[in-house]
Design a protein around this motif. Structure first.
Motif, PDB file in Angstrom:
ATOM      1  N   LYS A  78       0.841  -1.191   0.000  1.00 29.11           N
ATOM      2  CA  LYS A  78       0.000   0.000   0.000  1.00 29.11           C
ATOM      3  C   LYS A  78       0.881   1.248   0.000  1.00 29.11           C
ATOM      4  O   LYS A  78       1.901   1.306   0.668  1.00 29.11           O
ATOM      5  N   VAL A  79       0.471   2.245  -0.766  1.00 29.66           N
ATOM      6  CA  VAL A  79       1.213   3.501  -0.829  1.00 29.66           C
ATOM      7  C   VAL A  79       0.926   4.294   0.445  1.00 29.66           C
ATOM      8  O   VAL A  79      -0.228   4.584   0.761  1.00 29.66           O
ATOM      9  N   TRP A 133      -1.753   9.088  -7.598  1.00 32.72           N
ATOM     10  CA  TRP A 133      -1.763   8.230  -6.408  1.00 32.72           C
ATOM     11  C   TRP A 133      -2.191   6.812  -6.798  1.00 32.72           C
ATOM     12  O   TRP A 133      -1.591   5.834  -6.375  1.00 32.72           O
ATOM     13  N   LYS A 134      -3.212   6.707  -7.649  1.00 33.18           N
ATOM     14  CA  LYS A 134      -3.671   5.388  -8.110  1.00 33.18           C
ATOM     15  C   LYS A 134      -2.593   4.696  -8.938  1.00 33.18           C
ATOM     16  O   LYS A 134      -2.391   3.485  -8.814  1.00 33.18           O
ATOM     17  N   GLU A 192      -0.098   3.338  -6.544  1.00 31.87           N
ATOM     18  CA  GLU A 192      -0.595   2.110  -5.914  1.00 31.87           C
ATOM     19  C   GLU A 192      -0.464   0.927  -6.854  1.00 31.87           C
ATOM     20  O   GLU A 192      -0.078  -0.167  -6.453  1.00 31.87           O
ATOM     21  N   LYS A 197       2.099  -2.471  -6.198  1.00 33.15           N
ATOM     22  CA  LYS A 197       1.370  -3.663  -5.762  1.00 33.15           C
ATOM     23  C   LYS A 197       2.245  -4.907  -5.635  1.00 33.15           C
ATOM     24  O   LYS A 197       1.951  -5.771  -4.826  1.00 33.15           O
TER      25      LYS A 197
END
Length: 85
Positions: free
Chosen positions: A2-3, A44-45, A48, A52
């Motif tokens: 997780k970021v 941000w996505k 992520e 992963k």
């Protein structure tokens, strides 16, 4: 993984944004980061997605860079190469 933080490159230098700060970023903060809210969320996505397959011992983190045309893109950086002394 997780970021928990992401670095954003700006004309003021690199700025670290944590997951805790992410939800409360103001319009003034966005102006300072030189980014739109939509691009902030997209980066941000992307971070992520790129993170992963990593684990904390990989010691990497996402950085939102700016292309020559002003477009933001996210890369993964090795934190071992950015730490000093």
């Amino acid at each position: 993984m997780k970021v928990t933080e992401m670095t954003f490159s700006t004309s003021h230098g690199d700025m670290l944004v944590t997951a805790k700060q992410f939800a409360s970023i103001s319009d003034d903060d966005l102006e300072w980061l030189e980014i739109t809210r939509d691009d902030l969320v997209r980066c941000w996505k992307e971070g992520e997605h790129l993170m992963k397959d990593h684990v904390p011992s990989d010691r990497v983190h996402p950085i939102a860079e700016v292309d020559n045309d002003g477009t933001r893109f996210v890369v993964i950086s090795d934190t071992r190469s950015t730490r000093t002394g």
